[in-house]
Design an enzyme around this catalytic site. Structure first.
Site, PDB file in Angstrom:
ATOM      1  CE1 TYR A   1       2.962  -0.934   7.719  1.00  0.00           C
ATOM      2  CE2 TYR A   1       2.206  -3.025   6.829  1.00  0.00           C
ATOM      3  CZ  TYR A   1       3.125  -1.992   6.859  1.00  0.00           C
ATOM      4  OH  TYR A   1       4.206  -2.028   6.018  1.00  0.00           O
TER       5      TYR A   1
ATOM      6  NE  ARG B   1       6.223  -6.747   0.232  1.00  0.00           N
ATOM      7  CZ  ARG B   1       6.894  -5.593   0.256  1.00  0.00           C
ATOM      8  NH1 ARG B   1       6.343  -4.523   0.744  1.00  0.00           N
ATOM      9  NH2 ARG B   1       8.113  -5.509  -0.236  1.00  0.00           N
TER      10      ARG B   1
ATOM     11  CG  HIS C   1       8.594  -3.692   4.161  1.00  0.00           C
ATOM     12  ND1 HIS C   1       7.929  -4.883   4.280  1.00  0.00           N
ATOM     13  CD2 HIS C   1       7.625  -2.748   4.042  1.00  0.00           C
ATOM     14  CE1 HIS C   1       6.621  -4.669   4.236  1.00  0.00           C
ATOM     15  NE2 HIS C   1       6.403  -3.381   4.110  1.00  0.00           N
TER      16      HIS C   1
ATOM     17  CE1 TYR D   1       2.434  -6.634   4.509  1.00  0.00           C
ATOM     18  CE2 TYR D   1       4.046  -5.767   6.064  1.00  0.00           C
ATOM     19  CZ  TYR D   1       3.335  -5.654   4.876  1.00  0.00           C
ATOM     20  OH  TYR D   1       3.544  -4.575   4.061  1.00  0.00           O
TER      21      TYR D   1
ATOM     22  CG  HIS E   1       6.292   1.371   3.775  1.00  0.00           C
ATOM     23  ND1 HIS E   1       6.059   1.066   2.455  1.00  0.00           N
ATOM     24  CD2 HIS E   1       5.764   0.339   4.490  1.00  0.00           C
ATOM     25  CE1 HIS E   1       5.418  -0.089   2.379  1.00  0.00           C
ATOM     26  NE2 HIS E   1       5.225  -0.565   3.598  1.00  0.00           N
TER      27      HIS E   1
HETATM   28 FE   LIG Z   1       4.501  -2.527   4.133  1.00  0.00          FE
END
Ligand SMILES: [Fe+2]
Length: 237
Positions: A105, A154, A157, A144, A159
């Protein structure tokens, strides 16, 4: 959505449990006392919501927000936003945020040892059309690690946030990808107890949304409220 609906959804296992011990963050933040239901008043129904500012043409295309194109697998994510009665919800603000193709991110607390992409911010927004349809162009987010437990990763995905027509209709959730082996071992996904509700968070590969020589398409319809509701996925991981 009002609290009675939310409680019913929770009881049916649609929304994730506040306390899901395998998802370590919930051990601290889960409420320890019964929730206090705040009566809904006119201001909750009619108060201002975000999203009235004009949208830029590139807001819905995360691959065209910088001088160059981001690295990764280009994808189209599209679907419809529907109310509890199945009717399309027009002019709904849909916002997305996601990791880049390497699973990183663009955020100061993300310390994952994976590269940032100078051509990818990872955030987009658009309004639904008259048929409730939305459409984003982006790159497939990478998996990640997230330190919830040993070797925790995770699933891929995206969000999503929908503001609805008033604050009480806010929905924050996540979209996953079909066939992802990490879904079976993800405490966040698994904190939604109803298997059918979990599956509603998994997008479908769609050949009709796939564009030849250009991008794979994934369909993800979002239902706000009711028995077929898209579950909330409140985490910020
Ligand atoms: Fe996330």
């Amino acid at each position: 959505m009002d609290d009675r609906i939310s409680d019913a959804r929770f009881g049916a296992g649609v929304d994730p449990a506040y306390l899901a011990p395998d998802y370590v963050g919930t051990r601290l933040r889960a409420p320890r006392a019964p929730l206090v239901i705040v009566p809904e008043t006119l201001s909750e129904r009619t108060g201002p919501v975000y999203g009235e500012a004009a949208l830029a043409p590139t807001d819905a295309d995360l691959t065209r927000q910088h001088a160059g194109e981001p690295l990764g697998e280009r994808i189209v994510v599209s679907g419809r936003v529907l109310g509890a009665d199945g009717r399309p919800l027009a002019s709904q603000l849909v916002e997305i945020w996601q990791a880049n193709a390497a699973g990183r991110y663009r955020h100061e607390v993300d310390r994952h040892d994976a590269p940032l992409d100078p051509n990818f911010s990872g955030a987009g927004r658009c309004l639904t059309d008259a048929e409730g349809r939305y459409r984003f162009v982006t790159v497939k987010p990478g998996a990640y690690p997230w330190r919830n437990h040993h070797n925790a990763w995770r699933p891929n995905h995206v969000h999503l946030s929908l503001f609805g027509s008033a604050f009480t209709e806010r929905l924050v959730t996540q979209m996953y990808f079909p066939g992802d082996p990490l879904l079976q071992v993800d405490p966040i996904f698994q904190s939604i107890r109803d298997p059918a509700a979990r599956e509603r968070l998994v997008s479908a590969f769609a050949l009709d949304l796939t564009e030849p020589e250009w991008a794979l398409g994934y369909r993800f319809d979002i239902v706000v409220g009711g028995r077929a509701a898209t579950p909330e996925d409140r985490d910020d991981d």
